[in-house]
Design a protein around this motif. Structure first.
Motif, PDB file in Angstrom:
ATOM      1  N   LEU A 140      42.092  35.476  38.231  1.00 55.39           N
ATOM      2  CA  LEU A 140      41.173  34.095  38.051  1.00 55.39           C
ATOM      3  C   LEU A 140      41.238  33.130  38.637  1.00 55.39           C
ATOM      4  O   LEU A 140      40.794  32.090  38.534  1.00 55.39           O
ATOM      5  CB  LEU A 140      42.125  34.232  36.479  1.00 55.39           C
ATOM      6  N   SER A 197      36.247  32.854  31.559  1.00 54.61           N
ATOM      7  CA  SER A 197      35.445  31.883  31.380  1.00 54.61           C
ATOM      8  C   SER A 197      34.921  31.197  30.496  1.00 54.61           C
ATOM      9  O   SER A 197      34.270  30.328  30.675  1.00 54.61           O
ATOM     10  CB  SER A 197      34.821  32.750  32.454  1.00 54.61           C
ATOM     11  N   CYS A 202      37.911  31.197  38.644  1.00 57.70           N
ATOM     12  CA  CYS A 202      37.448  30.648  37.442  1.00 57.70           C
ATOM     13  C   CYS A 202      38.116  29.555  37.712  1.00 57.70           C
ATOM     14  O   CYS A 202      37.601  27.702  36.624  1.00 57.70           O
ATOM     15  CB  CYS A 202      37.737  30.907  36.041  1.00 57.70           C
ATOM     16  N   ILE A 216      35.243  26.483  37.599  1.00 55.93           N
ATOM     17  CA  ILE A 216      34.793  25.416  36.209  1.00 55.93           C
ATOM     18  C   ILE A 216      34.865  24.119  36.597  1.00 55.93           C
ATOM     19  O   ILE A 216      34.335  23.687  35.169  1.00 55.93           O
ATOM     20  CB  ILE A 216      34.938  26.807  35.045  1.00 55.93           C
TER      21      ILE A 216
END
Length: 66
Positions: free
Chosen positions: A56, A24, A59, A62
């Motif tokens: 993951l 991250s 993530c 993001i």
């Protein structure tokens, strides 16, 4: 030069993919560093990459928020 940075970023993300927190942090750095067209390529790559590593998947938020 930009392809080099994009490839380097992918390489780093692949290497730290064993740790969600580290992944991250590196992804956040990449989002701040890469150019807009590189960020689009990173999003495409990331969608494919998390298929193999579902831990993951969170993530993706993001890069979706950028």
């Amino acid at each position: 030069m930009s392809k080099v940075m994009f490839d380097y970023t992918k390489s780093i993300l692949e290497r730290v993919s064993f740790d969600l927190l580290l992944f991250s942090k590196e992804l956040e750095k990449a989002v701040k560093t890469l150019l807009p067209f590189e960020l689009e390529k990173l999003k495409e790559w990331l969608f494919e990459f998390v298929i193999e590593k579902p831990e993951l998947k969170q993530c993706l938020l993001i890069v979706e928020n950028k």
